[in-house]
Each structure stands twice: as C-alpha cells, then as structure tokens.
Design an enzyme around this catalytic site. Structure first.
Site, PDB file in Angstrom:
ATOM      1  N   ASP A 245       0.856  -1.179   0.000  1.00  0.00           N
ATOM      2  CA  ASP A 245       0.000   0.000   0.000  1.00  0.00           C
ATOM      3  C   ASP A 245       0.899   1.238   0.000  1.00  0.00           C
ATOM      4  OD1 ASP A 245       0.877   0.406   2.636  1.00  0.00           O
ATOM      5  OD2 ASP A 245      -1.098   0.121   3.531  1.00  0.00           O
ATOM      6  N   HIS A 246       0.301   2.393   0.208  1.00  0.00           N
ATOM      7  CA  HIS A 246       1.028   3.659   0.154  1.00  0.00           C
ATOM      8  C   HIS A 246       2.152   3.751   1.185  1.00  0.00           C
ATOM      9  CE1 HIS A 246      -2.464   3.928   2.788  1.00  0.00           C
ATOM     10  NE2 HIS A 246      -1.752   4.751   3.539  1.00  0.00           N
TER      11      HIS A 246
ATOM     12  N   CYS B 167       2.905  -3.113   4.281  1.00  0.00           N
ATOM     13  CA  CYS B 167       1.989  -2.036   4.639  1.00  0.00           C
ATOM     14  C   CYS B 167       2.549  -1.366   5.886  1.00  0.00           C
ATOM     15  CB  CYS B 167       0.553  -2.519   4.812  1.00  0.00           C
ATOM     16  SG  CYS B 167       0.187  -3.469   6.293  1.00  0.00           S
TER      17      CYS B 167
ATOM     18  N   GLY C  13       2.098  -3.977   8.774  1.00  0.00           N
ATOM     19  CA  GLY C  13       2.251  -5.356   8.323  1.00  0.00           C
ATOM     20  C   GLY C  13       1.093  -6.245   8.725  1.00  0.00           C
ATOM     21  N   ASN C  14       0.291  -5.805   9.680  1.00  0.00           N
ATOM     22  CA  ASN C  14      -0.803  -6.628  10.196  1.00  0.00           C
ATOM     23  C   ASN C  14      -1.934  -6.825   9.202  1.00  0.00           C
ATOM     24  OD1 ASN C  14      -0.217  -7.501  12.921  1.00  0.00           O
ATOM     25  ND2 ASN C  14      -0.160  -5.329  13.439  1.00  0.00           N
ATOM     26  N   GLY C  15      -2.471  -5.738   8.669  1.00  0.00           N
ATOM     27  CA  GLY C  15      -3.594  -5.858   7.736  1.00  0.00           C
ATOM     28  C   GLY C  15      -3.224  -6.685   6.522  1.00  0.00           C
TER      29      GLY C  15
ATOM     30  N   HIS D 131      10.944 -23.000  10.490  1.00  0.00           N
ATOM     31  CA  HIS D 131       9.959 -23.734  11.285  1.00  0.00           C
ATOM     32  C   HIS D 131       8.556 -23.728  10.702  1.00  0.00           C
ATOM     33  CE1 HIS D 131      12.413 -23.423  15.284  1.00  0.00           C
ATOM     34  NE2 HIS D 131      13.146 -23.817  14.263  1.00  0.00           N
TER      35      HIS D 131
END
Length: 143
Positions: A8-9, A65, A68-70, A98
């Site tokens: 994203d931006h 992003c 990083g979560n979304g 792993h």
C-alpha cells in the site's frame, strides 16, 4: 525464481528498493503494489500476491503495509498461504525454518529500509527444516 510483491502507500519506497534488489539477483517480479503515496487499500494489492502464491504461480510473496498486520491478515485468508509478519531478521529465519512461510509481511513504519532488505535476503536464503515442523504446518489449514 519468481516473486510476487504488493504494497500500500506506506510501503511504496520499500517496495521499489526491494524490487531493485530482486532484479539485481535475477529474480522475476510480479509487481502488484502501488507506486504512489496516495492512500489506497492494502487488500487490493495483497490478494493478487496471495493468489499467485496460493496457485503456485510464484515461489514466494512479499507484502508491505504500515504495520504489516492488515496485509498479513489478508494474505492468510488464502488456503495455501503461510504469511509471516516479521520485524527482525531472526524472526524471518524462524518463519522459514519452522513454519515454511511463503509470504513475508513487512511493517514499513516499524523497520528501516536496510533492515527490510536484509530481511528479504534472509527470507530467500533460508530453507524449511521439515521434520517435526512438517507435521505442525500440516495442521494449519482448517478442515
């Protein structure tokens, strides 16, 4: 090797640098990310990356992003995706060794560009250990 990348931006500058790194390594890139700073919805750029990985059209994916979560949550909706949100090189290494992660999610607002590039190198150069970890990742998809 072939990599799909989306952002994203918040991740535009990181994506451009990562694409440069990948091309210098003679890696083919499917670029689904925005190249601008105008606000966009990360899911619009993450789903194409996840589809490429899910359908085995690429070897790996990289998504970026702000947190990083979304991006990670979006990618992990795809059945064969194992997306790892990482913020250190060591976590990247473990995600490959792993968890056999096939998409790397980077939080652009919480890591530096040099860190991001090192994390990409680590992601691409770390092999899955298999063994006891194979049994564990086989239990990830919902039945």
């Amino acid at each position: 090797m072939k990599i799909a990348i989306g952002n994203d931006h918040a991740g535009t500058d990181y994506k451009l640098a990562i694409v440069g790194l990948l091309k210098s390594m003679n890696i083919e890139v499917n670029n689904y990310g925005t190249d601008g700073a105008d606000s966009v919805d990360y899911a619009d750029f993450v789903h194409p990356v996840a589809l490429d990985v899910n359908n085995a059209d690429v070897d790996f994916g990289i998504i970026i992003c702000g947190s990083g979560n979304g991006a990670s949550m979006t990618a992990n909706k795809h059945q064969k995706v194992r997306c790892a949100l990482c913020w250190t090189k060591e976590i990247v290494q473990l995600s490959r060794e792993h968890n056999d992660a096939n998409i790397l999610s980077l939080p652009a607002r919480f890591i530096s560009l040099p860190q991001a590039l090192e994390m990409v190198r680590t992601f691409l150069n770390t092999e899955f250990e298999g063994g006891r970890h194979e049994r564990r990742i086989e239990k990830i998809p919902c039945k």
